[in-house]
Design an enzyme around this catalytic site. Structure first.
Site, short mmCIF file in Angstrom:
data_model
loop_
_atom_site.label_atom_id
_atom_site.label_comp_id
_atom_site.label_asym_id
_atom_site.label_seq_id
_atom_site.Cartn_x
_atom_site.Cartn_y
_atom_site.Cartn_z
N LYS A 343 0.99 -1.23 0.02
CA LYS A 343 -0.07 0.16 -0.01
C LYS A 343 0.74 1.36 -0.16
CE LYS A 343 -4.25 -2.03 1.17
NZ LYS A 343 -5.04 -2.42 2.13
N ARG A 377 -3.62 -10.00 4.97
CA ARG A 377 -4.00 -10.06 3.77
C ARG A 377 -2.89 -9.70 3.03
NH1 ARG A 377 -6.00 -7.05 -0.22
NH2 ARG A 377 -7.75 -7.93 -1.57
#
Ligand code: HH2
Length: 401
Positions: A343, A377
């Site tokens: 991210k 995740r």
């Protein structure tokens, strides 16, 4: 000399181990366990009467309580309240508060429930095919069957490639695979249910009952979730956090686990200068409300997993604050899932290029594990597995969830 040194004892089990080594007898151990831990519990919207009584009772119990100056001047109708003490202080405090008027009893009940929830660590997800214990950190491999996902968009659009990637992730050590047919990256456009299902159907058909690990469907559309569950998917990952009542009905009807993720706004709007006064408290409040609504809508609470939604309606500093205070989410009494993988906050904090985010993602994931995250995740399963296994070896038993 005496080799004086400070011990770090954040968890009950750490203290228990030290007491055992010191040679304290079992009986004494129970008493000392109640005295040797420290907890700070923050409450919001407390009426000034309850705040004053709580302060008095917590001081009387041997702990302390912080209230804003306005509380004693009666100039605030409601305020925050910070309770500070050991489990023993809290026990005495709770017993006294239960006998006090106004909303003191409700306050005591919420504090007690929260402290218990925070200590909880025995999570087991009940899946259609059997139990899935979270007694160790589980790695959820990401499979994006989309042309536009931010890091792997277009790589796995062909069903054969997607199935092969899922199989490879299981080989690499993934404990479950999360399949998504719609990108939720900032400013991404929503796709129709037809298009999303067209992408997902052949992949799910190739995976369910064949992969050997549970398959989760990453969707915010109730009709897609229902179709995927009909095909044999095991759980739902909803980045909209079950805010759609129809999604609550689907999860309740199929009685499957569901990830409730926090997002401020929607993917189209979420990165338009997200603002919070206190991001941790606000995310917690939002998740608590979504859990309550889901349970009211018939979902079994034991099936719910919470996720702070790293990168969803958050500025870089919000992501860092959430990761720094992730352990606070344990107050919800549900297992925590975190997605830090690749991210943009990683680049923001370190200056690396988007394709160089692996190391930062691993560091963030490991720190999340240290604070109690039970599911990570990730895109890079092979690299994450040893990092997490090492973190667990250092940490010993899992640290709550
Ligand atoms: N992050 C993404 C998607 N789904 N689900 C949960 N529960 N938590 C997350 O942090 C999360 C998520 C974004 O990552 P990715 O799937 O790689 O990207 P895209 O949404 O562009 O497909």
């Amino acid at each position: 000399m005496f080799n004086a040194h400070v011990l770090e004892l954040p968890e009950r089990r750490d203290l228990r181990e030290v007491l055992r080594r010191v040679g304290v007898q079992t009986q004494g151990r129970d008493v000392l366990e109640r005295k040797g831990l420290f907890r700070a519990v923050k409450l919001e919207n407390i009426g000034f009467r309850e705040a004053l009584i709580a302060k008095q009772e917590m001081l009387g119990a041997g702990g302390d309580a912080a209230t804003p100056k306005g509380t004693v001047e009666f100039s605030h109708e409601t305020s925050d309240l910070l309770l500070l003490g050991t489990p023993l202080h809290f026990r005495r405090f709770l017993a006294k508060m239960r006998r006090q008027p106004f909303r003191c009893r409700a306050l005591a009940e919420e504090v007690e429930k929260t402290l218990e929830a925070y200590e909880r660590r025995d999570f087991v997800l009940s899946l259609p095919q059997g139990e899935f214990p979270l007694d160790r950190v589980r790695i959820m491999g990401v499979l994006n069957v989309t042309p536009d996902s931010f890091s792997d968009g277009g790589h796995f659009l062909e069903p054969e490639k997607a199935v092969a990637r899922a199989e490879a992730m299981v080989e690499e050590g993934a404990d479950l695979v999360d399949v998504g047919g719609e990108s939720t990256r900032p400013y991404s456009e929503r796709v129709s249910a037809e298009e999303e299902w067209k992408r997902l159907e052949p992949v799910l058909e190739g995976l369910v009952d064949r992969l050997g690990v549970p398959v989760s469907v990453d969707t915010s559309k109730p009709e897609i979730a229902a179709r995927a569950l009909d095909l044999g998917a095991d759980m739902v990952n909803d980045v909209l956090g079950l805010r759609d009542e129809a999604m609550v009905r689907v999860v309740a009807k199929y009685d499957v686990p569901a990830v409730v993720m926090h997002m401020l706004g929607t993917p189209e709007t979420m990165q338009e200068s997200p603002t919070y006064d206190d991001v941790v408290a606000e995310v917690l409040r939002w998740l608590r409300e979504r859990l309550r609504a889901a349970v009211e809508g018939g979902v079994d609470e034991e099936k719910l997993i919470v996720d702070p939604g790293i990168g969803f309606g958050k500025a870089p500093e919000h992501n860092l604050a959430l990761l720094r205070n992730l352990g606070s989410l344990r107050s919800l009494g549900r297992p925590i899932l975190v997605g830090t993988s690749r991210k943009s906050f990683v680049s923001h904090a370190t200056g690396v290029q988007p394709e160089e985010r692996l190391e930062g993602s691993l560091a963030a994931g490991v720190l999340a594990v240290a604070q109690g995250a039970r599911i990570l995740r990730v895109h890079d399963v092979a690299q994450t597995v040893p990092a997490v296994r090492l973190a667990e070896a250092i940490l010993g038993q899992p640290k709550g969830g």
